[in-house]
Design a protein around this motif. Structure first.
Motif, PDB file in Angstrom:
ATOM      1  N   LYS A 107       0.830  -1.193   0.000  1.00  0.00           N
ATOM      2  CA  LYS A 107       0.000   0.000   0.000  1.00  0.00           C
ATOM      3  C   LYS A 107       0.874   1.257   0.000  1.00  0.00           C
ATOM      4  O   LYS A 107       0.569   2.246  -0.666  1.00  0.00           O
ATOM      5  CB  LYS A 107      -0.920  -0.016   1.220  1.00  0.00           C
ATOM      6  CG  LYS A 107      -2.054   0.954   1.141  1.00  0.00           C
ATOM      7  CD  LYS A 107      -3.043   0.693   2.268  1.00  0.00           C
ATOM      8  CE  LYS A 107      -4.261   1.562   2.114  1.00  0.00           C
ATOM      9  NZ  LYS A 107      -5.239   1.289   3.153  1.00  0.00           N
ATOM     10  N   LYS A 108       1.988   1.190   0.720  1.00  0.00           N
ATOM     11  CA  LYS A 108       2.915   2.313   0.759  1.00  0.00           C
ATOM     12  C   LYS A 108       3.502   2.582  -0.631  1.00  0.00           C
ATOM     13  O   LYS A 108       3.614   3.734  -1.064  1.00  0.00           O
ATOM     14  CB  LYS A 108       4.041   2.015   1.759  1.00  0.00           C
ATOM     15  CG  LYS A 108       5.036   3.129   1.930  1.00  0.00           C
ATOM     16  CD  LYS A 108       6.078   2.755   2.953  1.00  0.00           C
ATOM     17  CE  LYS A 108       7.122   3.851   3.083  1.00  0.00           C
ATOM     18  NZ  LYS A 108       8.171   3.501   4.044  1.00  0.00           N
ATOM     19  N   ASP A 109       3.857   1.507  -1.356  1.00  0.00           N
ATOM     20  CA  ASP A 109       4.379   1.645  -2.713  1.00  0.00           C
ATOM     21  C   ASP A 109       3.338   2.282  -3.638  1.00  0.00           C
ATOM     22  O   ASP A 109       3.653   3.131  -4.466  1.00  0.00           O
ATOM     23  CB  ASP A 109       4.783   0.285  -3.281  1.00  0.00           C
ATOM     24  CG  ASP A 109       5.958  -0.334  -2.549  1.00  0.00           C
ATOM     25  OD1 ASP A 109       6.749   0.413  -1.934  1.00  0.00           O
ATOM     26  OD2 ASP A 109       6.075  -1.576  -2.606  1.00  0.00           O
ATOM     27  N   ARG A 110       2.085   1.870  -3.487  1.00  0.00           N
ATOM     28  CA  ARG A 110       1.026   2.405  -4.325  1.00  0.00           C
ATOM     29  C   ARG A 110       0.816   3.894  -4.059  1.00  0.00           C
ATOM     30  O   ARG A 110       0.669   4.686  -4.989  1.00  0.00           O
ATOM     31  CB  ARG A 110      -0.284   1.653  -4.098  1.00  0.00           C
ATOM     32  CG  ARG A 110      -1.390   2.101  -5.045  1.00  0.00           C
ATOM     33  CD  ARG A 110      -2.719   1.453  -4.751  1.00  0.00           C
ATOM     34  NE  ARG A 110      -3.147   1.555  -3.369  1.00  0.00           N
ATOM     35  CZ  ARG A 110      -3.688   2.648  -2.833  1.00  0.00           C
ATOM     36  NH1 ARG A 110      -3.849   3.729  -3.537  1.00  0.00           N
ATOM     37  NH2 ARG A 110      -4.065   2.639  -1.577  1.00  0.00           N
ATOM     38  N   ARG A 111       0.826   4.290  -2.800  1.00  0.00           N
ATOM     39  CA  ARG A 111       0.670   5.714  -2.463  1.00  0.00           C
ATOM     40  C   ARG A 111       1.824   6.532  -3.022  1.00  0.00           C
ATOM     41  O   ARG A 111       1.628   7.625  -3.551  1.00  0.00           O
ATOM     42  CB  ARG A 111       0.567   5.898  -0.950  1.00  0.00           C
ATOM     43  CG  ARG A 111      -0.792   5.509  -0.390  1.00  0.00           C
ATOM     44  CD  ARG A 111      -0.959   6.008   1.030  1.00  0.00           C
ATOM     45  NE  ARG A 111       0.014   5.426   1.933  1.00  0.00           N
ATOM     46  CZ  ARG A 111      -0.208   4.421   2.770  1.00  0.00           C
ATOM     47  NH1 ARG A 111      -1.396   3.871   2.809  1.00  0.00           N
ATOM     48  NH2 ARG A 111       0.735   3.972   3.540  1.00  0.00           N
ATOM     49  N   ALA A 112       3.035   5.990  -2.947  1.00  0.00           N
ATOM     50  CA  ALA A 112       4.200   6.700  -3.495  1.00  0.00           C
ATOM     51  C   ALA A 112       4.075   6.840  -5.012  1.00  0.00           C
ATOM     52  O   ALA A 112       4.389   7.898  -5.576  1.00  0.00           O
ATOM     53  CB  ALA A 112       5.480   5.959  -3.137  1.00  0.00           C
ATOM     54  N   LEU A 113       3.580   5.810  -5.689  1.00  0.00           N
ATOM     55  CA  LEU A 113       3.389   5.865  -7.124  1.00  0.00           C
ATOM     56  C   LEU A 113       2.309   6.876  -7.498  1.00  0.00           C
ATOM     57  O   LEU A 113       2.475   7.654  -8.442  1.00  0.00           O
ATOM     58  CB  LEU A 113       3.024   4.479  -7.668  1.00  0.00           C
ATOM     59  CG  LEU A 113       2.839   4.359  -9.171  1.00  0.00           C
ATOM     60  CD1 LEU A 113       4.147   4.726  -9.888  1.00  0.00           C
ATOM     61  CD2 LEU A 113       2.407   2.967  -9.552  1.00  0.00           C
ATOM     62  N   ASP A 114       1.205   6.895  -6.741  1.00  0.00           N
ATOM     63  CA  ASP A 114       0.144   7.866  -6.989  1.00  0.00           C
ATOM     64  C   ASP A 114       0.656   9.290  -6.813  1.00  0.00           C
ATOM     65  O   ASP A 114       0.345  10.182  -7.616  1.00  0.00           O
ATOM     66  CB  ASP A 114      -1.054   7.620  -6.061  1.00  0.00           C
ATOM     67  CG  ASP A 114      -1.835   6.367  -6.418  1.00  0.00           C
ATOM     68  OD1 ASP A 114      -1.656   5.861  -7.549  1.00  0.00           O
ATOM     69  OD2 ASP A 114      -2.619   5.886  -5.563  1.00  0.00           O
ATOM     70  N   ALA A 115       1.452   9.533  -5.770  1.00  0.00           N
ATOM     71  CA  ALA A 115       2.014  10.867  -5.541  1.00  0.00           C
ATOM     72  C   ALA A 115       2.956  11.250  -6.676  1.00  0.00           C
ATOM     73  O   ALA A 115       2.948  12.398  -7.150  1.00  0.00           O
ATOM     74  CB  ALA A 115       2.763  10.901  -4.202  1.00  0.00           C
ATOM     75  N   PHE A 116       3.727  10.296  -7.164  1.00  0.00           N
ATOM     76  CA  PHE A 116       4.649  10.544  -8.269  1.00  0.00           C
ATOM     77  C   PHE A 116       3.881  10.936  -9.545  1.00  0.00           C
ATOM     78  O   PHE A 116       4.254  11.856 -10.252  1.00  0.00           O
ATOM     79  CB  PHE A 116       5.505   9.300  -8.518  1.00  0.00           C
ATOM     80  CG  PHE A 116       6.473   9.424  -9.643  1.00  0.00           C
ATOM     81  CD1 PHE A 116       7.606  10.230  -9.534  1.00  0.00           C
ATOM     82  CD2 PHE A 116       6.258   8.747 -10.834  1.00  0.00           C
ATOM     83  CE1 PHE A 116       8.495  10.336 -10.581  1.00  0.00           C
ATOM     84  CE2 PHE A 116       7.142   8.860 -11.886  1.00  0.00           C
ATOM     85  CZ  PHE A 116       8.272   9.666 -11.761  1.00  0.00           C
ATOM     86  N   GLU A 119       2.464  14.508  -9.441  1.00  0.00           N
ATOM     87  CA  GLU A 119       3.486  15.551  -9.629  1.00  0.00           C
ATOM     88  C   GLU A 119       3.841  15.724 -11.106  1.00  0.00           C
ATOM     89  O   GLU A 119       4.577  16.634 -11.448  1.00  0.00           O
ATOM     90  CB  GLU A 119       4.760  15.188  -8.856  1.00  0.00           C
ATOM     91  CG  GLU A 119       4.597  15.242  -7.357  1.00  0.00           C
ATOM     92  CD  GLU A 119       5.839  14.763  -6.619  1.00  0.00           C
ATOM     93  OE1 GLU A 119       6.865  14.481  -7.291  1.00  0.00           O
ATOM     94  OE2 GLU A 119       5.782  14.641  -5.409  1.00  0.00           O
TER      95      GLU A 119
END
Length: 122
Positions: A107-116, A119
């Motif tokens: 889930k952490k990886d997915r949130r980081a990808l969504d934030a990327f 941007e």
């Protein structure tokens, strides 16, 4: 000489044999030019087939090769539909599982990808 009862439109037969959920999906597949009848490309759903014809078409991500054994007269249950054809598709293709490339993202990886992506990093 075969009579009219031994011939059927290819889209109807694909639907009877339960390769496609609806007849319109079968018609669309034939119309797209992705079906071969005895090695010849077919683009008309009205093309008639008879027993001993060989059909090659895509179903999902697989290429299916089947020999028509019987025409049938209705779209019956799956065991009845399986008597309409002989599957010539290589067994390797049938049993080949889809392999995962890496670990499943957390889930952490997915949130980081969504934030990327937000941007504009795409």
């Amino acid at each position: 000489m075969s009579d009219a009862s031994e011939k059927l439109r290819v889209d109807k037969w694909l639907w009877y044999a339960r390769f496609f959920k609806t007849r319109s999906l079968a018609t669309k597949e034939v119309g797209s030019g992705n079906l071969r009848l005895n090695g010849t490309r077919v683009s008309k759903a009205s093309q008639v087939i008879s027993p001993e014809d060989v059909l090659t078409f895509t179903q999902g991500a697989r290429v299916r090769v089947v020999r028509v054994v019987a025409i049938g007269n209705r779209r019956g249950p799956a065991p009845e539909a399986q008597t309409l054809y002989e599957d010539l598709t290589e067994s390797e293709e049938q049993a080949k599982p889809v392999e995962r490339v890496g670990e499943r993202p957390t889930k952490k990886d997915r949130r980081a990808l969504d934030a990327f992506k937000q941007e504009g990093g795409e």
